[in-house]
Write a protein that holds these residues in place. Structure first.
Motif, short mmCIF file in Angstrom:
data_model
loop_
_atom_site.label_atom_id
_atom_site.label_comp_id
_atom_site.label_asym_id
_atom_site.label_seq_id
_atom_site.Cartn_x
_atom_site.Cartn_y
_atom_site.Cartn_z
N ASP A 1 0.83 -1.20 0.00
CA ASP A 1 0.00 0.00 0.00
C ASP A 1 0.87 1.26 0.00
O ASP A 1 0.55 2.24 -0.67
CB ASP A 1 -0.92 -0.02 1.23
CG ASP A 1 -1.86 1.17 1.25
OD1 ASP A 1 -2.71 1.27 0.34
OD2 ASP A 1 -1.74 2.01 2.16
N GLN A 2 1.96 1.24 0.76
CA GLN A 2 2.87 2.39 0.76
C GLN A 2 3.50 2.60 -0.62
O GLN A 2 3.68 3.73 -1.07
CB GLN A 2 3.97 2.18 1.81
CG GLN A 2 3.49 2.28 3.25
CD GLN A 2 3.06 3.69 3.60
OE1 GLN A 2 3.53 4.67 3.04
NE2 GLN A 2 2.13 3.80 4.55
N VAL A 3 3.81 1.49 -1.29
CA VAL A 3 4.37 1.58 -2.65
C VAL A 3 3.34 2.21 -3.58
O VAL A 3 3.67 3.07 -4.41
CB VAL A 3 4.78 0.18 -3.15
CG1 VAL A 3 5.16 0.23 -4.63
CG2 VAL A 3 5.95 -0.35 -2.33
N TRP A 4 2.07 1.79 -3.43
CA TRP A 4 1.02 2.36 -4.30
C TRP A 4 0.86 3.85 -4.03
O TRP A 4 0.65 4.64 -4.96
CB TRP A 4 -0.30 1.62 -4.06
CG TRP A 4 -1.43 2.19 -4.87
CD1 TRP A 4 -2.52 2.86 -4.40
CD2 TRP A 4 -1.56 2.16 -6.29
NE1 TRP A 4 -3.32 3.24 -5.44
CE2 TRP A 4 -2.74 2.83 -6.62
CE3 TRP A 4 -0.77 1.64 -7.31
CZ2 TRP A 4 -3.19 2.98 -7.93
CZ3 TRP A 4 -1.20 1.79 -8.62
CH2 TRP A 4 -2.39 2.46 -8.93
N ASN A 5 0.98 4.25 -2.76
CA ASN A 5 0.95 5.68 -2.43
C ASN A 5 2.03 6.44 -3.20
O ASN A 5 1.78 7.48 -3.79
CB ASN A 5 1.17 5.87 -0.92
CG ASN A 5 -0.12 6.04 -0.16
OD1 ASN A 5 -1.04 6.71 -0.62
ND2 ASN A 5 -0.21 5.41 1.00
N ARG A 6 3.25 5.87 -3.19
CA ARG A 6 4.39 6.53 -3.86
C ARG A 6 4.19 6.55 -5.38
O ARG A 6 4.49 7.56 -6.05
CB ARG A 6 5.67 5.77 -3.51
CG ARG A 6 6.94 6.37 -4.09
CD ARG A 6 7.29 7.71 -3.44
NE ARG A 6 8.62 8.14 -3.82
CZ ARG A 6 9.72 7.80 -3.18
NH1 ARG A 6 9.66 7.04 -2.09
NH2 ARG A 6 10.90 8.25 -3.57
N VAL A 7 3.67 5.48 -5.92
CA VAL A 7 3.45 5.40 -7.38
C VAL A 7 2.44 6.45 -7.82
O VAL A 7 2.62 7.12 -8.85
CB VAL A 7 2.99 3.98 -7.78
CG1 VAL A 7 2.49 3.95 -9.22
CG2 VAL A 7 4.14 2.99 -7.62
N THR A 8 1.36 6.62 -7.06
CA THR A 8 0.33 7.59 -7.45
C THR A 8 0.87 9.01 -7.40
O THR A 8 0.56 9.84 -8.26
CB THR A 8 -0.90 7.46 -6.54
OG1 THR A 8 -0.50 7.56 -5.16
CG2 THR A 8 -1.60 6.13 -6.76
N ILE A 9 1.70 9.29 -6.40
CA ILE A 9 2.30 10.64 -6.31
C ILE A 9 3.24 10.88 -7.50
O ILE A 9 3.21 11.94 -8.14
CB ILE A 9 3.05 10.80 -4.97
CG1 ILE A 9 2.06 10.77 -3.80
CG2 ILE A 9 3.86 12.09 -4.96
CD1 ILE A 9 2.73 10.68 -2.44
N ASN A 10 4.08 9.88 -7.81
CA ASN A 10 5.03 10.02 -8.92
C ASN A 10 4.33 10.11 -10.26
O ASN A 10 4.80 10.78 -11.18
CB ASN A 10 6.01 8.85 -8.92
CG ASN A 10 7.05 8.97 -7.82
OD1 ASN A 10 7.19 10.03 -7.21
ND2 ASN A 10 7.75 7.89 -7.55
N ARG A 11 3.22 9.39 -10.38
CA ARG A 11 2.50 9.40 -11.65
C ARG A 11 1.98 10.80 -11.97
O ARG A 11 2.03 11.25 -13.11
CB ARG A 11 1.35 8.39 -11.61
CG ARG A 11 0.59 8.25 -12.91
CD ARG A 11 -0.39 7.11 -12.82
NE ARG A 11 -1.29 7.28 -11.68
CZ ARG A 11 -2.08 6.32 -11.22
NH1 ARG A 11 -2.07 5.13 -11.78
NH2 ARG A 11 -2.88 6.54 -10.20
#
Length: 739
Positions: A708-718
């Motif tokens: 879930d933390q990785v998905w948080n980071r991916v959405t911000i970077n996207r």
């Protein structure tokens, strides 16, 4: 005794008679052979005279060719007519190049009634494929060849030419980023240069198929060529091969690079220049001169070349032969001119040959009877040829086989004559390895050169009849090369070509990957090498899921953030973390709700999952829990697991109390490591989640929260248009958790 003497006299008389007949027969064949020999010598002398005449006309003269004026006085009228004749006879490099005009759409009028188009196709992993895959590719290639009927001539061209190493060095160059790792970047770039020197990346290999048809004019030819082009592209698609048609400029560039192999000036041409300058397309591609003095070689500008043909003597060929020719580290152009024979004509031709062989057998049997020995004893060649002819006839009649007339040409170039002879000798050695002979085209070098460029017309009258299967043995596929520009990473050397593999995952159809291998084979080391490479070359964020604690020393060395998650650690991550870009739409809570449901399901440990009523209770509580954060999205307002626990306790339903009781150990009990606000830096460029010390009860939960933390980071970077690379070690743990 008298009877015996009489028998011996009769036998002697009979033997003398047979000897006389044999001598008479031998004299007869000797006369025929002498007559044929005289004809051949006469024909050869005539050909040599023609060649000498042609050589005198063309030999040693450079473009533009100048004619000497004949001596003697002439009248004004005679002078004008002689000058006109001289202009007509004047030879030039442009006239030697064997095509009439090249259209902007890629259609070339090669001869008065012959038009052609060209398609470039890429390689396929054939040599490294399993036998079943090889058989499937070979069968599809046979079907591809059978598509061409007798009205279509096609030419397969394989061009190996050396390119400037600067282009490849540009790809592997690593730009400095003005940090403490620039020295390491330069050292790594030097290592890549050393690897580049080991391979053949300086040798550019391209493959083309050129097809030509006869038509009265361009209007008639264009729809036919377009239909054939579409069919060929579909056939390549069935094979899984990428291909595209060439336009006029691209076809001219191939001719320019062929005629000017040592010229470092790039090809610059536009069809608008023809109108402005008054020049033709040949003026842009022509070398400075053609010299066809020697019958075995020729000169093309400052380059010496030679064209040879392949004499196929082997009864069987292997699909590795063409691949070995193309693996040569030399300038080489291989051309296969293929012309399909009409099926009825082919069958009729083979039948006539079978009849001829049978007639010769009968003649031999008659001679055997006359000579007094067994009529079954006939020359072995007749038996061999007869059997082969019958098998060929059977293939044409009962199997999916066609007959093709094939000409295999090899065009070598070099700077000096000695280098050229060495290159031809190396090529001939490969041919000899497969029981074939490479023979020079004596006094046919000009025709051979014009047949070695992808125009779709064969000027060499040497052909070999082969069936579909025999022709398909020249499989044009070896192995795919991966050398991509951009932010490419180094992945090793190609097992067949020894070339570097440089890949930018973000440009691939599927950027994901798996590193598979036995224990101790270097899987983790390979992942660490790629992580380091990505850190030096790209600006991407890198996240590592590390269940075994193997990666934290590397992350520390690269200045990254290592998050040790355990029941005794003081590094905390909050499973309730959310950002406004958590979802693709305007409802980030909807996606977060799905994660919380999965988390509760894992915590409750139910086999059949949580019930529908329990899902409804959780979904009702989440907006209440996140209300304060959405009103004022600051880190201090981010809820924690305890907030969800208290909200569930406030609900009246039994299901809510059951979920709250299951959460209690993770909120107030001994496993409350996830009931804290996030206190680690998650904005570092490289982050490693070390969950080695999590107990068995928390391991699955910890991996889910990390995802879930990785998905948080991916959405911000996207949203920031930035790429994220996520590496998960021991990936089978996630699948075990899913089970």
């Amino acid at each position: 005794m008298k009877r015996r003497e009489k028998y011996l006299r009769k036998r002697e008389k009979r033997l003398k008679k047979e000897e006389k007949l044999r001598r008479k027969e031998d004299l007869k064949w000797e006369k025929i052979n002498k007559k044929e020999q005289r004809k051949r010598e006469k024909r050869k002398a005539k050909e040599e005279a023609k060649q000498l005449k042609r050589q005198k006309k063309r030999g040693g003269r450079n473009y533009p060719l100048e004619q000497k004026k004949p001596a003697g006085k002439k009248t004004a009228g005679n002078t004008k007519s002689s000058q006109k004749r001289e202009r007509e006879k004047r030879l030039s490099v442009q006239k030697t190049i064997a095509y009439k005009e090249m259209g902007k759409d890629g259609i070339c009028r090669v001869q008065d009634r012959v038009y052609s188009k060209c398609i470039r196709f890429y390689d396929l992993n054939y040599q490294l494929a399993q036998n079943e895959d090889k058989n499937a590719i070979f069968e599809n290639w046979c079907d591809f060849l059978n598509y061409f009927d007798s009205t279509i001539h096609f030419q397969l061209s394989f061009i190996n030419h050396k390119s400037s190493m600067k282009e490849f060095e540009q790809v592997i160059r690593i730009q400095p980023q003005n940090d403490q790792f620039d020295e390491v970047r330069m050292e790594y770039a030097q290592m890549l240069k050393n690897q580049l020197a080991k391979g053949n990346n300086g040798l550019v290999k391209t493959k083309y198929i050129t097809f030509s048809i006869e038509a009265e004019n361009i209007r008639e030819a264009k729809p036919k060529l377009e239909r054939i082009e579409a069919d060929i592209l579909n056939n390549f698609k069935v094979l899984g091969v990428t291909a595209y048609p060439l336009n006029g400029g691209e076809r001219l560039q191939i001719l320019y690079e062929t005629f000017n192999p040592e010229n470092n000036v790039p090809f610059q041409f536009d069809y608008s220049q023809l109108v402005k300058t008054g020049l033709g397309t040949k003026d842009f591609i022509a070398p400075t001169s053609f010299v066809f003095k020697d019958g075995k070689t020729f000169q093309m500008g400052n380059t010496i070349g030679a064209v040879s043909y392949l004499q196929i003597l082997a009864p069987e060929l292997t699909d590795k032969m063409l691949a070995e020719f193309l693996d040569m580290d030399k300038n080489l152009i291989v051309n296969l001119h293929v012309q399909s024979v009409d099926q009825m004509k082919a069958i009729k031709l083979v039948k006539s040959k079978v009849t001829d062989i049978n007639r010769m057998k009968i003649e031999e049997q008659k001679k055997a009877v006359r000579s007094g020995y067994d009529m079954d004893i006939i020359p072995s060649d007749l038996n061999t040829y007869g059997g082969e002819a019958k098998r060929l006839l059977e293939d044409l009649q009962s199997r999916n086989e066609r007959m093709f007339l094939v000409t295999a040409l090899f065009f070598n170039t070099a700077k000096t004559k000695q280098e050229l002879e060495n290159a031809v000798f190396q090529t001939a050695g490969i041919a000899q390895k497969f029981n074939c002979v490479l023979r020079r085209l004596d006094y046919l070098q000009e025709e051979g050169l014009m047949s070695s460029i992808p125009l779709g017309v064969n000027h060499v009258p040497i052909k070999r009849a082969l069936t579909t299967t025999s022709t398909a043995i020249f499989v044009p596929f070896t192995t795919q090369e991966l050398f991509m520009a951009g932010e490419s990473l180094y992945y090793g050397l190609n097992a067949l070509s020894n070339n570097m593999i440089m890949v930018d995952r973000k440009k691939l159809k599927n950027p994901n990957g798996l590193i598979l291998g036995t224990p101790g084979s270097g899987k983790s080391f390979s992942a660490k090498r790629e992580i380091t490479n990505a850190f030096f070359v790209t600006q991407d964020d890198i996240i590592i899921g590390d269940p075994e604690g193997e990666y934290y020393p590397l992350v520390h060395a690269l200045g990254g953030q290592v998050i040790h998650i355990s029941s005794t650690s003081h590094d905390y991550i909050n499973p309730m973390d959310i950002n406004m870009d958590y979802s693709d739409d305007d409802n980030p809570l909807g996606v977060k709700s799905d994660f919380i449901l999965s988390l509760c399901e894992l915590i409750m440990g139910s086999r059949n999952g949580i019930e529908a009523e329990e899902k409804s209770v959780i979904d009702r509580c989440l907006p209440i829990v996140y209300q304060k954060y959405f009103e004022n999205p600051i880190p201090e307002n981010m809820p924690v697991l305890g907030d969800l626990y208290r909200c569930l306790r406030e609900q009246k339903e039994v299901q809510a109390q059951r979920i709250a009781t299951a959460l209690e150990i993770y909120v107030n009990g001994s496993l409350k490591v996830f009931n804290h606000q996030t206190n680690v830096e998650l904005n570092n460029r490289i982050v490693c989640f070390d969950i080695k010390d999590l107990g068995k009860q928390l391991k699955k939960l910890g991996m889910l929260i990390v995802q879930d933390q990785v998905w948080n980071r991916v959405t911000i970077n996207r949203c920031a248009h930035k790429s994220t690379r996520y590496y998960i070690d021991e990936f089978h743990w996630t699948r075990r958790s899913a089970c």
